[in-house]
Design a protein around this motif. Structure first.
Motif, PDB file in Angstrom:
ATOM      1  N   THR A  38      -8.801   5.825   4.152  1.00  0.00           N
ATOM      2  CA  THR A  38      -8.140   4.524   4.003  1.00  0.00           C
ATOM      3  C   THR A  38      -8.177   4.060   2.539  1.00  0.00           C
ATOM      4  O   THR A  38      -9.048   4.453   1.772  1.00  0.00           O
ATOM      5  CB  THR A  38      -8.824   3.469   4.906  1.00  0.00           C
ATOM      6  OG1 THR A  38     -10.224   3.705   4.866  1.00  0.00           O
ATOM      7  CG2 THR A  38      -8.353   3.579   6.331  1.00  0.00           C
ATOM      8  N   ARG A  39      -7.192   3.257   2.189  1.00  0.00           N
ATOM      9  CA  ARG A  39      -7.094   2.716   0.828  1.00  0.00           C
ATOM     10  C   ARG A  39      -8.007   1.517   0.669  1.00  0.00           C
ATOM     11  O   ARG A  39      -8.230   0.820   1.648  1.00  0.00           O
ATOM     12  CB  ARG A  39      -5.639   2.311   0.559  1.00  0.00           C
ATOM     13  CG  ARG A  39      -4.759   3.510   0.353  1.00  0.00           C
ATOM     14  CD  ARG A  39      -3.301   3.276   0.667  1.00  0.00           C
ATOM     15  NE  ARG A  39      -2.525   4.460   0.358  1.00  0.00           N
ATOM     16  CZ  ARG A  39      -2.626   5.626   0.990  1.00  0.00           C
ATOM     17  NH1 ARG A  39      -3.483   5.771   1.985  1.00  0.00           N
ATOM     18  NH2 ARG A  39      -1.904   6.667   0.644  1.00  0.00           N
ATOM     19  N   PRO A  40      -8.528   1.186  -0.502  1.00  0.00           N
ATOM     20  CA  PRO A  40      -8.345   1.899  -1.768  1.00  0.00           C
ATOM     21  C   PRO A  40      -9.409   2.976  -2.030  1.00  0.00           C
ATOM     22  O   PRO A  40      -9.433   3.550  -3.110  1.00  0.00           O
ATOM     23  CB  PRO A  40      -8.476   0.763  -2.793  1.00  0.00           C
ATOM     24  CG  PRO A  40      -9.476  -0.178  -2.180  1.00  0.00           C
ATOM     25  CD  PRO A  40      -9.310  -0.055  -0.687  1.00  0.00           C
TER      26      PRO A  40
ATOM     27  N   ALA B 194      -1.369   5.862  -4.177  1.00  0.00           N
ATOM     28  CA  ALA B 194      -1.147   4.411  -4.293  1.00  0.00           C
ATOM     29  C   ALA B 194      -0.590   3.821  -3.002  1.00  0.00           C
ATOM     30  O   ALA B 194       0.090   4.497  -2.227  1.00  0.00           O
ATOM     31  CB  ALA B 194      -0.192   4.126  -5.452  1.00  0.00           C
ATOM     32  N   ASP B 195      -0.876   2.545  -2.806  1.00  0.00           N
ATOM     33  CA  ASP B 195      -0.350   1.789  -1.668  1.00  0.00           C
ATOM     34  C   ASP B 195       1.169   1.831  -1.673  1.00  0.00           C
ATOM     35  O   ASP B 195       1.783   1.674  -2.718  1.00  0.00           O
ATOM     36  CB  ASP B 195      -0.759   0.310  -1.834  1.00  0.00           C
ATOM     37  CG  ASP B 195      -1.880  -0.045  -0.905  1.00  0.00           C
ATOM     38  OD1 ASP B 195      -2.137   0.733   0.035  1.00  0.00           O
ATOM     39  OD2 ASP B 195      -2.509  -1.091  -1.131  1.00  0.00           O
ATOM     40  N   ASP B 196       1.774   2.031  -0.522  1.00  0.00           N
ATOM     41  CA  ASP B 196       3.228   1.937  -0.389  1.00  0.00           C
ATOM     42  C   ASP B 196       4.017   2.968  -1.186  1.00  0.00           C
ATOM     43  O   ASP B 196       5.217   2.846  -1.337  1.00  0.00           O
ATOM     44  CB  ASP B 196       3.741   0.530  -0.798  1.00  0.00           C
ATOM     45  CG  ASP B 196       3.143  -0.553   0.074  1.00  0.00           C
ATOM     46  OD1 ASP B 196       2.872  -0.252   1.253  1.00  0.00           O
ATOM     47  OD2 ASP B 196       2.928  -1.677  -0.421  1.00  0.00           O
TER      48      ASP B 196
END
Ligand SMILES: O=c1[nH]cc([C@@H]2O[C@H](COP(=O)(O)O)[C@@H](O)[C@H]2O)c(=O)[nH]1
Ligand SMILES: [Mn+2]
Length: 302
Positions: free
Chosen positions: A34-36, A80-82
């Motif tokens: 999972t991010r970050p 990176a997210d998205d």
């Protein structure tokens, strides 16, 4: 048409100079963690390798080009997210190339690219395998068949207990993949140290390197899978594990989750249901595997 495989200069030079190199996959940080935390864990794995005198080669796909030795900037971009990044197994690489996709490579794709680049050792978290219920769904990870034909050494925390572990070991036997336990006669179960299944133990990194050399001497073309159990203090309590896993499986059936979305779904469900405990275990498994892979890579060039 872009080049088929891009090998970064620092990787090419290390291989030419016979310095130790360890390949790392990218699905673990694009679709597994999972991010970050994902990017942090990926960069930390590279730093740990450098600290032990080993050159890290993280492998992924950028603009359709399979890349061996991603830069820090490329790792940050893919994680990176998205950011639109596709989970890519071996058979997905040609489609990704034609369409210019960005991708995280699974064990099957990473093993191919590492081998093509001349890298002998590869560290992952956990290998894919035979899913529970595979006799009706046919869901068996492409990792297994890929390892049958790629003479590389993979260090893994066994296979995730979300899988059918005895069936996975049977398939590995049929496929001629060489399976050993790292300082243990029990195949590890990723989140837990002991899957309950027996394997032959190697007692040291030198002995694991010897297995790979003997394989090469015999002209065998299959992988050596080194199962490395997670540190005792980092494993998930087996009772919690079994309960949460049963829930995750039920949720997967109820939502009709299948294909390449299934493994990330099960991992994510475990992470949330254990309030992050399974994520910490996942990270500990990976760190342990990176450390063992470094020792084996050093032993292979000694
Ligand atoms: O700790 C982890 N190990 C392994 C994976 C990934 O899951 C893939 C298997 O997916 P599938 O079951 O769809 O083949 C492996 O190759 C690997 O890239 C992951 O996300 N996290
Ligand atoms: Mn699958």
């Amino acid at each position: 048409m872009s080049e088929s495989i891009r090998v970064a200069d620092f990787v090419r030079e290390a291989i030419a100079a016979r310095r130790p190199v360890v390949a790392l996959e990218s699905t673990i940080f694009t679709h597994g963690l999972t991010r970050p935390r994902n990017v942090e864990v990926a960069l930390d794995a590279e730093q740990r390798l450098r600290d032990s005198g080993v050159v890290p080669a993280t492998i992924g796909v950028v603009d359709g080009t399979p890349t061996v030795g991603l830069s820090e900037q490329q790792i940050r971009m893919l994680g990176a997210d998205d950011f639109p990044v596709v989970k890519l197994g071996l058979r997905d690489l040609p489609v990704a190339a034609a369409k210019g996709w960005h991708g995280g490579t699974t064990v099957s794709a990473t093993a191919l690219l590492a081998h093509r680049a001349g890298i002998a050792v590869f560290a992952t978290g956990g290998l894919g395998g035979v899913h529970r219920g595979a006799s009706s769904t046919f869901d068996e990870s492409a990792d297994l068949v890929a390892l049958a034909t790629l003479p590389i050494l993979v260090v893994s925390g066994g296979v995730k207990s979300v899988l059918d572990i005895p069936a996975t070991l049977e398939r590995l036997e049929t496929l001629g993949v060489i399976v050993v336990g790292y300082r243990t006669p029990r195949f590890p179960g990723f989140y837990v140290r002991d899957s309950g299944c027996d394997v032959d133990a190697v007692e040291s990194a030198q002995q694991a390197a010897e297995v790979a050399r003997a394989r090469d001497g015999l002209g065998l073309r299959s992988a050596v899978l080194v199962g490395n159990p997670v540190a005792a203090e980092a494993q998930i309590d087996p009772e919690l594990h079994d309960r949460v896993l049963a829930e995750a499986e039920r949720a997967a059936v109820e939502t009709g989750m299948r294909g390449k979305a299934l493994t990330p779904f099960l991992l994510d469900h475990m992470h949330r249901a254990t309030e992050g405990r399974s994520l910490e275990t996942n990270v500990a498994v990976y760190r342990g595997n990176v450390a063992v892979a470094a020792e084996i890579a050093l032993a292979l060039v000694a």
